[in-house]
Design a protein around this motif. Structure first.
Motif, mmCIF file in Angstrom:
data_model
loop_
_atom_site.group_PDB
_atom_site.id
_atom_site.type_symbol
_atom_site.label_atom_id
_atom_site.label_comp_id
_atom_site.label_asym_id
_atom_site.label_seq_id
_atom_site.Cartn_x
_atom_site.Cartn_y
_atom_site.Cartn_z
ATOM 1 N N UNK A 1 35.415 150.131 20.509
ATOM 2 C CA UNK A 1 35.447 151.396 19.797
ATOM 3 C C UNK A 1 34.177 151.533 18.974
ATOM 4 N N UNK A 2 33.598 152.721 18.967
ATOM 5 C CA UNK A 2 32.359 152.937 18.216
ATOM 6 C C UNK A 2 32.600 153.040 16.726
ATOM 7 N N UNK A 3 33.832 153.312 16.323
ATOM 8 C CA UNK A 3 34.134 153.424 14.898
ATOM 9 C C UNK A 3 35.522 152.880 14.618
ATOM 10 N N UNK A 4 35.764 152.593 13.355
ATOM 11 C CA UNK A 4 37.059 152.073 12.919
ATOM 12 C C UNK A 4 38.054 153.220 12.896
ATOM 13 N N UNK A 5 39.174 153.044 13.548
ATOM 14 C CA UNK A 5 40.201 154.068 13.677
ATOM 15 C C UNK A 5 41.494 153.558 13.044
ATOM 16 N N UNK A 6 42.544 154.389 12.982
ATOM 17 C CA UNK A 6 43.822 153.938 12.420
ATOM 18 C C UNK A 6 44.376 152.715 13.167
ATOM 19 N N UNK A 7 45.249 151.987 12.494
ATOM 20 C CA UNK A 7 45.800 150.746 13.056
ATOM 21 C C UNK A 7 46.496 150.981 14.389
ATOM 22 N N UNK A 8 47.170 152.112 14.530
ATOM 23 C CA UNK A 8 47.865 152.388 15.793
ATOM 24 C C UNK A 8 46.873 152.489 16.950
ATOM 25 N N UNK A 9 45.700 153.038 16.690
ATOM 26 C CA UNK A 9 44.679 153.128 17.730
ATOM 27 C C UNK A 9 43.931 151.809 17.888
ATOM 28 N N UNK A 10 43.759 151.072 16.812
ATOM 29 C CA UNK A 10 43.069 149.779 16.887
ATOM 30 C C UNK A 10 43.871 148.791 17.725
ATOM 31 N N UNK A 11 45.197 148.904 17.707
ATOM 32 C CA UNK A 11 46.040 148.001 18.493
ATOM 33 C C UNK A 11 45.826 148.187 19.992
ATOM 34 N N UNK A 12 45.273 149.316 20.398
ATOM 35 C CA UNK A 12 45.017 149.576 21.812
ATOM 36 C C UNK A 12 43.739 148.895 22.307
ATOM 37 N N UNK A 13 42.960 148.329 21.399
ATOM 38 C CA UNK A 13 41.700 147.685 21.774
ATOM 39 C C UNK A 13 41.891 146.290 22.352
ATOM 40 N N UNK A 14 43.071 145.705 22.208
ATOM 41 C CA UNK A 14 43.296 144.337 22.675
ATOM 42 C C UNK A 14 44.752 144.137 23.086
ATOM 43 N N UNK A 15 44.986 143.054 23.839
ATOM 44 C CA UNK A 15 46.351 142.607 24.129
ATOM 45 C C UNK A 15 46.444 141.151 23.714
ATOM 46 N N UNK A 16 47.573 140.804 23.138
ATOM 47 C CA UNK A 16 47.784 139.440 22.663
ATOM 48 C C UNK A 16 48.669 138.685 23.643
ATOM 49 N N UNK A 17 48.365 137.409 23.846
ATOM 50 C CA UNK A 17 49.205 136.569 24.698
ATOM 51 C C UNK A 17 50.601 136.485 24.108
ATOM 52 N N UNK A 18 51.600 136.437 24.951
ATOM 53 C CA UNK A 18 52.995 136.367 24.497
ATOM 54 C C UNK A 18 53.248 135.082 23.708
ATOM 55 N N UNK A 19 52.700 133.959 24.173
ATOM 56 C CA UNK A 19 52.891 132.683 23.476
ATOM 57 C C UNK A 19 52.272 132.731 22.087
ATOM 58 N N UNK A 20 51.114 133.345 21.962
ATOM 59 C CA UNK A 20 50.437 133.478 20.678
ATOM 60 C C UNK A 20 51.271 134.324 19.722
ATOM 61 N N UNK A 21 51.804 135.422 20.216
ATOM 62 C CA UNK A 21 52.615 136.312 19.384
ATOM 63 C C UNK A 21 53.873 135.599 18.889
ATOM 64 N N UNK A 22 54.529 134.845 19.769
ATOM 65 C CA UNK A 22 55.747 134.123 19.383
ATOM 66 C C UNK A 22 55.444 133.051 18.336
ATOM 67 N N UNK A 23 54.324 132.326 18.491
ATOM 68 C CA UNK A 23 53.934 131.309 17.508
ATOM 69 C C UNK A 23 53.696 131.934 16.143
#
Length: 135
Positions: free
Chosen positions: A77-99
């Motif tokens: 993203x060229x600029x910082x956007x709201x958290x809901x839009x920032x969450x679309x910039x990446x995906x987290x591994x399921x194991x990482x999220x559970x830990x």
């Protein structure tokens, strides 16, 4: 996000420190630079510099305190956007999220219970104390 704010997968990259700031992992770019220089952020398993270019498909490992994220960059993203839009910039591994969720729940369970201290006694409280002590 609009097409102007977010680049399509497979296109140009972005500086790592700027991406971490735009994805809201750090509140400011200097904090992101400090974390990168401190070895808290790894790209594809290697320690890097803040100017490293990240592109969609890049794998990051981010350590913040006791928490750790293992993510894959989906867009820049060229600029910082709201958290809901920032969450679309990446995906987290399921194991990482559970830990992370397990650590957060454990910290909440171990947190000390707050006492409700009211500060100085009121005039009414002082009068009751005087009655009890006989002054």
């Amino acid at each position: 996000m609009t097409a102007k704010d977010q680049t399509a997968p497979g296109s140009e990259g972005q500086r790592l420190d700027k991406w971490l700031w735009a994805a809201r992992f750090f509140k400011t770019r200097p904090l992101a630079v400090e974390a990168i220089n401190g070895g808290k952020v790894h790209v594809d398993g290697q320690r890097v510099k803040p100017g490293r270019t990240v592109r969609p498909g890049t794998r990051l490992t981010i350590h913040k305190g006791q928490l750790e994220w293992e993510i894959e960059v989906k867009a820049v993203s060229k600029q910082r956007r709201p958290a809901s839009e920032a969450a679309l910039l990446f995906t987290e591994d399921e194991a990482s999220r559970l830990r992370r969720q397990e650590i957060v729940q454990q910290r909440r369970a171990e947190a000390p219970i707050k006492r409700s201290e009211r500060g100085r006694p009121t005039k009414r409280d002082r009068r009751r104390l005087e009655e009890l002590t006989g002054r």
